[in-house]
Design an enzyme around this catalytic site. Structure first.
Site, PDB file in Angstrom:
ATOM      1  CD  GLN A 232       3.545  11.109  -5.962  1.00 17.03           C
ATOM      2  OE1 GLN A 232       2.999  11.908  -5.245  1.00 17.03           O
ATOM      3  NE2 GLN A 232       3.775  11.356  -7.244  1.00 17.03           N
ATOM      4  CD  GLU A 304       4.006  14.147 -13.175  1.00 19.36           C
ATOM      5  OE1 GLU A 304       3.094  14.982 -13.287  1.00 19.36           O
ATOM      6  OE2 GLU A 304       4.423  13.734 -12.064  1.00 19.36           O
ATOM      7  CG  ASP A 335      11.590  19.989  -9.750  1.00 15.68           C
ATOM      8  OD1 ASP A 335      11.014  21.073  -9.975  1.00 15.68           O
ATOM      9  OD2 ASP A 335      11.665  19.488  -8.622  1.00 15.68           O
ATOM     10  N   GLY A 336       9.547  20.632 -12.565  1.00 15.51           N
ATOM     11  CA  GLY A 336       9.034  21.785 -13.303  1.00 15.51           C
ATOM     12  C   GLY A 336       9.879  23.038 -13.116  1.00 15.51           C
ATOM     13  CG  ASP A 353      -3.274  19.452 -13.480  1.00 10.15           C
ATOM     14  OD1 ASP A 353      -3.790  19.550 -12.354  1.00 10.15           O
ATOM     15  OD2 ASP A 353      -3.592  18.572 -14.291  1.00 10.15           O
TER      16      ASP A 353
END
Lengths: 492, 164
Positions: A232, A304, A335-336, A353
């Site tokens: 992003q 994160e 990746d979570g 979050d």
């Protein structure tokens, strides 16, 4: 044309093609705001522009092609200042955004993508002998595919070094001009590229300020950092209205004024009430939860995905000194869901979050299946804390649907609606995680109105809300489309 | 003689590529590495297919089998470790073989190569949209089964005077 020359030209075309698509995707995802629907729209427009180029490859004269290729190169040398100033200018004229911004996307896509697609059919059709054409296809198209990969990969890998990437991209374009447009035009392109490398960054930076001033309507806004991660665009914007704010692909993630309230309900409150031995934070790239949670737990893990968000968080949102000395804290970049699937650790508190589920990548971490995985990684009595993005109301909207997903997987869910934060938070566990009294007692000191919803009232509020699952992610596309149409005044 | 059918070819390839991409990002990781590896495997498969023009139909079937195997395995695993990407990537590459092969068979004798490439690209765009919207609204089973339908369209016997 000799095969090696054809392969060289098409290889450079591929580099330009892949690079131009990535430039378009990254810039317009941020200018139009990066929901999944916008990413799909920009990718679709780029593909449609390529189709037009293929069709014109059979029809355009070489002279027309040369002229339009020159235009494409000129617009790319003016990148990213040109689209930024164009968007800011249109928004200044209208005092907001409108459908003309979508027309601008189409225009830029046609100009910078289509001329690259003309080369392959034009060069193949020039070979009339089937055997020679097959050889041209194998070596020429093969080179274009390789070049496309190199151009795309370079754009992704060098996102945090935008000037280096643009310099390399421009060098490839000048080389293409030298091979296809003749020496005189190549020299003009080289001069234009040199000017772009020298003066482009200043113009682009001022254009970005203008975008935030006129499109986001933040008078006096100044962009203090703009970086492209592989995922992003990350921007840090200072303005009188919002203070210091973090934007991800043009969407406001948080600002310094609300950070303390968000952190309070998402992390501080459950950590103070639960006193976890081991806690996990998924997301929270600003790392702003770390100092406080590290003091409230014996062992803290953060996961994160985006290392650039972490770097921006350390630089602009959480002082590096506040992050030092926490020997019980571990940061995992990844990746979570992959982390949770692989870890053998069990936690007393898991904090999710993450931004609202406006892309599939974000939505996977708000599904029933993901909450089920979280539950499997909680110790008995462990609590999952989730930000619901807004107040629970419309059952078709994100907060109600996320609460429904949690309720489908956890026996006990408590929702906290904070007037101060202007959004809701949920705490889920095997048994009621906290009493309403303890939650109210731990409310933020400046809280004006805190509603605690659980049991039958919560069940009634989400009774007609459909849980988000891996097989029912319509929310991502529905909300994304609604927001896109609303922003551009395309709804009746 | 196998019909050219560029729109159907593009639709099939779009469904396969975006089906793979979304399944891997869902099951394994949304990391940029996943995207780069899927794109790399796909382009490598397309490239190899250019030398296999005589195997067009067989490669469509092989790609479909690889797709079904990979997606069926992923259906049984909501979230898995990053390392599993390595044994799923060959399925992506095998799915792309048909594209290069089809081009190698059709384009040498095609009078208007631009029209063929444009039609294939239009089909790919449509396949991308269908893959994403279908996955969003209908879920993983759509990603698993949609390429079966597009492959059937691609390989269906040709009716007289209908090339697409």
């Amino acid at each position: 044309m000799p095969l090696h020359r054809l392969a060289l030209i098409l290889g450079l075309v591929g580099v330009g093609f892949g690079g131009a698509q990535q430039l378009l995707l990254r810039e317009f995802a941020a200018l139009l705001y990066g929901e999944e629907v916008v990413l799909l729209l920009v990718a679709g427009v780029a593909l449609a522009a390529a189709s037009l180029g293929y069709r014109l490859g059979d029809r355009w004269s070489p002279r027309t092609h040369r002229r339009l290729l020159l235009l494409a190169l000129a617009v790319q040398f003016a990148w990213p200042a040109a689209p930024r100033w164009a968007v800011a200018g249109l928004c200044a004229l209208r005092s907001g955004s409108g459908p003309e911004l979508l027309a601008l996307l189409v225009l830029f896509a046609l100009v910078i993508v289509s001329p690259f697609a003309v080369f392959l059919p034009a060069l193949l059709t020039a070979e009339t002998d089937p055997a020679r054409r097959l050889a041209a296809l194998r070596w020429g198209y093969g080179a274009e595919l390789l070049g496309f990969f190199v151009g795309s990969a370079a754009a992704i890998a060098l996102g945090t070094h935008q000037q280096i990437h643009l310099t390399l991209h421009f060098a490839a374009l000048v080389a293409l001009a030298a091979l296809t447009l003749g020496r005189a035009r190549a020299v003009i392109c080289l001069a234009a590229a040199s000017l772009a490398v020298g003066y482009g960054p200043g113009l682009a930076s001022a254009g970005l300020d203008a975008v935030y001033q006129h499109k986001h309507r933040l008078p006096g806004a100044h962009v203090v950092a703009s970086l492209d991660s592989p995922y992003q665009r990350i921007e840090v914007v200072d303005s009188a209205r919002r203070g210091r704010a973090l934007y991800l692909d043009g969407l406001r993630d948080l600002d310094s004024g609300e950070l303390d309230v968000l952190n309070h309900y998402l992390g501080r409150l459950p950590a103070r009430l639960r006193r976890p031995d081991r806690a996990l934070v998924l997301g929270n790239g600003t790392l702003s939860l770390v100092p406080e949670l590290a003091a409230l737990t014996r062992e803290l893990h953060s996961v994160e995905l985006d290392p650039v968000v972490v770097a921006v968080g350390r630089t602009f949102f959480t002082a590096p000194a506040a992050l030092t000395g926490h020997d019980n804290w571990q940061l995992h970049l990844g990746d979570g869901k992959a982390f949770l699937a692989a870890t053998g650790l069990r936690f007393d508190l898991i904090i999710v979050d993450l931004p609202s589920p406006l892309t599939f990548g974000e939505a996977y971490l708000h599904t029933r299946e993901f909450y089920q995985l979280c539950r499997a990684r909680l110790r008995p009595g462990g609590v999952l804390a989730v930000q619901l993005s807004g107040p629970i109301g419309n059952p078709a909207r994100t907060p109600a649907r996320l609460a429904a997903s949690l309720s489908a997987e956890f026996p006990a869910v408590v929702v906290v609606a904070s007037k101060l934060a202007d959004r809701s938070f949920a705490y889920a566990s095997d048994a009621r995680p906290f009493t309403p009294e303890s939650i109210r007692a731990a409310a933020h000191p400046q809280e004006r109105d805190l509603q605690v919803i659980h049991g039958d009232p919560l069940a009634a509020a989400i009774s007609s809300a459909t849980p988000v699952t891996l097989d029912d992610l319509d929310l991502v596309l529905r909300r994304g489309l609604e927001r896109l149409l609303e922003r551009h005044h395309l709804l009746p | 003689m196998i019909p050219a059918r560029p729109h159907r070819l593009g639709l099939h390839l779009g469904l396969l590529q975006f089906g793979h991409l979304m399944a891997l990002q869902r099951g394994i990781s949304a990391a940029a590495l996943t995207y780069a590896l899927v794109l790399g495997a796909w382009l490598a498969g397309s490239l190899a297919g250019l030398w296999l023009g005589h195997l067009g139909r067989a490669l469509v079937a092989l790609g479909l089998v690889a797709h079904l195997a990979a997606h069926a395995w992923l259906l049984g695993h909501d979230f898995v470790e990053l390392a599993t990407l390595w044994f799923l990537l060959p399925a992506v590459a095998v799915g792309a073989l048909a594209g290069g092969s089809w081009f190698a068979r059709v384009l040498p004798n095609e009078p208007r190569t631009g029209s063929f490439l444009a039609a294939e690209n239009d089909g790919f765009l449509f396949g991308m949209l269908v893959a994403v919207v279908g996955f969003g609204f209908l879920g993983r089973w759509f990603s698993l089964l949609a390429p079966l339908a597009s492959a059937a369209l691609l390989l269906a016997p040709q009716r007289a005077a209908n090339n697409n």
